[in-house]
Write a protein that holds these residues in place. Sequence first.
Motif, mmCIF file in Angstrom:
data_model
loop_
_atom_site.group_PDB
_atom_site.id
_atom_site.type_symbol
_atom_site.label_atom_id
_atom_site.label_comp_id
_atom_site.label_asym_id
_atom_site.label_seq_id
_atom_site.Cartn_x
_atom_site.Cartn_y
_atom_site.Cartn_z
ATOM 1 N N PHE A 27 -34.533 5.954 -32.214
ATOM 2 C CA PHE A 27 -33.439 5.158 -31.511
ATOM 3 C C PHE A 27 -33.220 3.586 -32.191
ATOM 4 O O PHE A 27 -32.203 3.462 -32.495
ATOM 5 C CB PHE A 27 -33.710 5.006 -30.207
ATOM 6 N N PHE A 28 -34.451 3.205 -32.503
ATOM 7 C CA PHE A 28 -34.088 1.716 -32.890
ATOM 8 C C PHE A 28 -33.645 1.687 -34.542
ATOM 9 O O PHE A 28 -32.961 0.811 -34.794
ATOM 10 C CB PHE A 28 -35.509 1.064 -32.687
ATOM 11 N N GLY A 29 -34.521 2.761 -35.309
ATOM 12 C CA GLY A 29 -33.810 2.748 -36.656
ATOM 13 C C GLY A 29 -32.225 3.021 -36.562
ATOM 14 O O GLY A 29 -31.490 2.449 -37.187
ATOM 15 N N ALA A 30 -31.745 3.694 -35.757
ATOM 16 C CA ALA A 30 -30.232 3.835 -35.540
ATOM 17 C C ALA A 30 -29.654 2.627 -35.146
ATOM 18 O O ALA A 30 -28.440 2.412 -35.532
ATOM 19 C CB ALA A 30 -30.010 5.211 -34.549
ATOM 20 N N LEU A 31 -30.080 1.962 -34.064
ATOM 21 C CA LEU A 31 -29.612 0.825 -33.425
ATOM 22 C C LEU A 31 -29.468 -0.179 -34.690
ATOM 23 O O LEU A 31 -28.277 -0.868 -34.802
ATOM 24 C CB LEU A 31 -30.544 0.506 -32.422
ATOM 25 N N LYS A 32 -30.269 -0.358 -35.539
ATOM 26 C CA LYS A 32 -30.234 -1.241 -36.654
ATOM 27 C C LYS A 32 -29.060 -1.146 -37.493
ATOM 28 O O LYS A 32 -28.365 -1.938 -38.036
ATOM 29 C CB LYS A 32 -31.444 -1.252 -37.606
ATOM 30 N N LEU A 53 -22.581 -1.932 -38.092
ATOM 31 C CA LEU A 53 -21.527 -1.020 -37.641
ATOM 32 C C LEU A 53 -20.423 -1.909 -36.784
ATOM 33 O O LEU A 53 -19.043 -1.931 -36.946
ATOM 34 C CB LEU A 53 -21.726 0.307 -37.470
ATOM 35 N N ALA A 54 -20.834 -2.221 -35.419
ATOM 36 C CA ALA A 54 -20.210 -2.697 -34.634
ATOM 37 C C ALA A 54 -19.579 -4.072 -34.921
ATOM 38 O O ALA A 54 -18.428 -4.304 -34.696
ATOM 39 C CB ALA A 54 -21.134 -2.993 -33.329
ATOM 40 N N PHE A 55 -20.215 -4.782 -35.607
ATOM 41 C CA PHE A 55 -19.402 -5.950 -36.225
ATOM 42 C C PHE A 55 -18.238 -5.646 -37.214
ATOM 43 O O PHE A 55 -17.158 -6.128 -37.011
ATOM 44 C CB PHE A 55 -20.364 -6.687 -37.131
ATOM 45 N N ILE A 56 -18.443 -4.463 -37.864
ATOM 46 C CA ILE A 56 -17.334 -3.959 -38.694
ATOM 47 C C ILE A 56 -16.222 -3.661 -37.711
ATOM 48 O O ILE A 56 -15.082 -4.009 -38.079
ATOM 49 C CB ILE A 56 -17.606 -2.925 -39.659
ATOM 50 N N GLY A 57 -16.583 -2.982 -36.799
ATOM 51 C CA GLY A 57 -15.590 -2.486 -35.811
ATOM 52 C C GLY A 57 -14.616 -3.699 -35.444
ATOM 53 O O GLY A 57 -13.533 -3.514 -35.268
ATOM 54 N N VAL A 113 -32.461 -7.079 -32.644
ATOM 55 C CA VAL A 113 -33.084 -5.480 -32.354
ATOM 56 C C VAL A 113 -34.472 -5.258 -32.917
ATOM 57 O O VAL A 113 -35.252 -4.799 -32.237
ATOM 58 C CB VAL A 113 -32.266 -4.620 -33.219
ATOM 59 N N VAL A 114 -34.890 -5.954 -33.940
ATOM 60 C CA VAL A 114 -36.052 -5.799 -34.540
ATOM 61 C C VAL A 114 -37.165 -6.342 -33.534
ATOM 62 O O VAL A 114 -38.236 -5.688 -33.310
ATOM 63 C CB VAL A 114 -36.228 -6.732 -35.804
ATOM 64 N N VAL A 115 -36.767 -7.569 -33.008
ATOM 65 C CA VAL A 115 -37.763 -8.078 -31.704
ATOM 66 C C VAL A 115 -38.030 -6.988 -30.602
ATOM 67 O O VAL A 115 -39.156 -6.494 -30.403
ATOM 68 C CB VAL A 115 -37.507 -9.413 -31.072
ATOM 69 N N LEU A 116 -36.754 -6.283 -30.198
ATOM 70 C CA LEU A 116 -37.228 -5.319 -29.133
ATOM 71 C C LEU A 116 -37.813 -4.114 -29.742
ATOM 72 O O LEU A 116 -38.372 -3.505 -28.677
ATOM 73 C CB LEU A 116 -35.606 -4.852 -28.756
ATOM 74 N N GLU A 117 -37.584 -3.824 -30.993
ATOM 75 C CA GLU A 117 -38.238 -2.651 -31.477
ATOM 76 C C GLU A 117 -39.728 -2.862 -31.315
ATOM 77 O O GLU A 117 -40.560 -2.190 -31.151
ATOM 78 C CB GLU A 117 -37.796 -2.339 -32.800
ATOM 79 N N ASN A 118 -40.093 -4.255 -31.728
ATOM 80 C CA ASN A 118 -41.604 -4.451 -31.756
ATOM 81 C C ASN A 118 -42.127 -4.379 -30.572
ATOM 82 O O ASN A 118 -43.293 -3.966 -30.263
ATOM 83 C CB ASN A 118 -41.670 -5.746 -32.392
ATOM 84 N N ILE A 119 -41.379 -4.663 -29.681
ATOM 85 C CA ILE A 119 -41.692 -4.834 -28.146
ATOM 86 C C ILE A 119 -42.127 -3.281 -27.742
ATOM 87 O O ILE A 119 -43.167 -2.770 -26.961
ATOM 88 C CB ILE A 119 -41.076 -5.514 -27.215
#
Lengths: 289, 252
Positions: free
Chosen positions: B174-179, B184-188, B236-242
């Motif tokens: 999930f976090f891999g995809a979120l990165k 992508l969301a910025f591009i949108g 996202v990376v910080v959340l992933e680490n947690i």
Amino acid sequence: MNCCGPREGPASTKFESITAASLSGLIDIRDVTHAYVTESGPLPVLRDLSIAIPEGGFVAVVGPSGCGKSTLTRLIAGLMKPDSGEVWLHGEKVTSPRSTVGMAFQNPVLLEWRSILKNVMLPLEIVPTTLTRREQEERARKLLSLVGLDGFEDKRPSELSGGMRQRASLCRALVHQPNVLVLDEPFGALDAFTREDLWMTMHNLKAEEPFTGVMITHDLRESIFLADQVVVLSGRPATTQHVMDVPSTGPRVLDDLYTPEAAERLNILRRQIEIAQGRAPADAGGTVS
Amino acid sequence: MIRKVAVPIAAIVVFLVLWELLVWINDWPNYVMASPSDLPAAVMKFWMLFLEMGWQTLWRTVIGLLIAIFVGVALGMIMGFWRIMREALYPLLVGFNAIPKATVVPIVALLFVGAHDFNTVMIAFMISFFPIAVSVSIGLSTLEPEYRDILRSLGASQSTIFWKIALPKTLPEFFGALKVSVTLAFIGTNLMEIVSPHGRGLGSLFDSGKTNSDYPLMFAVLIALAFLGIVLYYVVVVLENIFAGWAEREPS
């Protein structure tokens, strides 16, 4: 050294005496027939299979690959229902999963995000228990120390070797004090030396935490070393082809596997497997036991 | 720890120096390519606008991303647990994902005329939910049956199995995809801001740089976007680490 005495010999361990005394088993598999539904029609895997295991007994089930051995473990655990026939545990008919069963597989399936201790305690979070949190932890620690994992309680599974993970998986299978232990090729993925270590661990566990067990295995030496009865299943659809009792007169040691008696047992089992595989005629089976 | 911060910063400095050199060696005027030394002046000139537009871009991206997480996880669960739904939905999702979102922007803009914030959030969501849905569905459907059996044999309910095993086991995917989805969301968001004339967000600041031939401003907007992207990515990376730090192996 003298474990492999004649079958009629006096039963000397606790388990043996119970074997002689009880008529119907703690685990009682009665005339079970099962077929899987596949795209090319039904695939029968078990046919009129009956196995009775007395309290404290430990039965190894061997047979050709794909003969339905794993189906058997799922039936005992109540994870599936047979097409016909019944599975009874402790005098109760199994119709759904029950918490009195502990399971371990070839894949130790530890949860990578939990410590070893928390992995072992997992069943206690699901099975109703009267133990306090502290007692639960003590029980898990005791089991871990029994299998030689003291000091690894707070490690993650990924930090442990394959054999250590399997030890932890055995602890998890026993932590909720199940009456029945179901093992599906628990040591199949380990190297020979680690496997022998684990065999000794199994004997230790059984002495400290008595259980009634069924173990599926492909290793004939493992079957005669750990079990007090070996059941050879025929090819698919599997039914009982041969039953061999392995009485013991004392604690077993690895040297027992290198005696003439052990060699003879292994020979008979090998012949039976060949028959089950269809590679030898049925009358080629040994005459002993 | 110092190394973790110093190395990326050094890399950024080297990048800026090379960029400056490239422009200097070729003697490009800033309407061909602005150099990093032009950027501070461009930012200072409109710094209030940068803050305001940057904030608009940021919050709309984050809202779009949150919706993408919600919808993506829901779709992923539906597809992960029910094979028939996976077979039914996969082609639809792949087809939808294959449509360039630049072509969807005018459709959405016409569909909800004037609802600029809503439209921007919609595009950010539409462009970013796909990786999340796919990863969650794959994570759930590839759960080894033994994991399920271990809990089921103890009499655990489906929801217990989901919370204790399926969900945590899917978190690394999930976090891999979120990165991927964050960028992508910025591009949108920017697609919508550039294409539809509402004068909001960094996209419109970029657009006004274009119409006014203020080339350093255009480059400054790009850098601002990159900065926001980096910030959100590391959140996202910080959340992933947690939540999924266990998946990271100790370097051996």
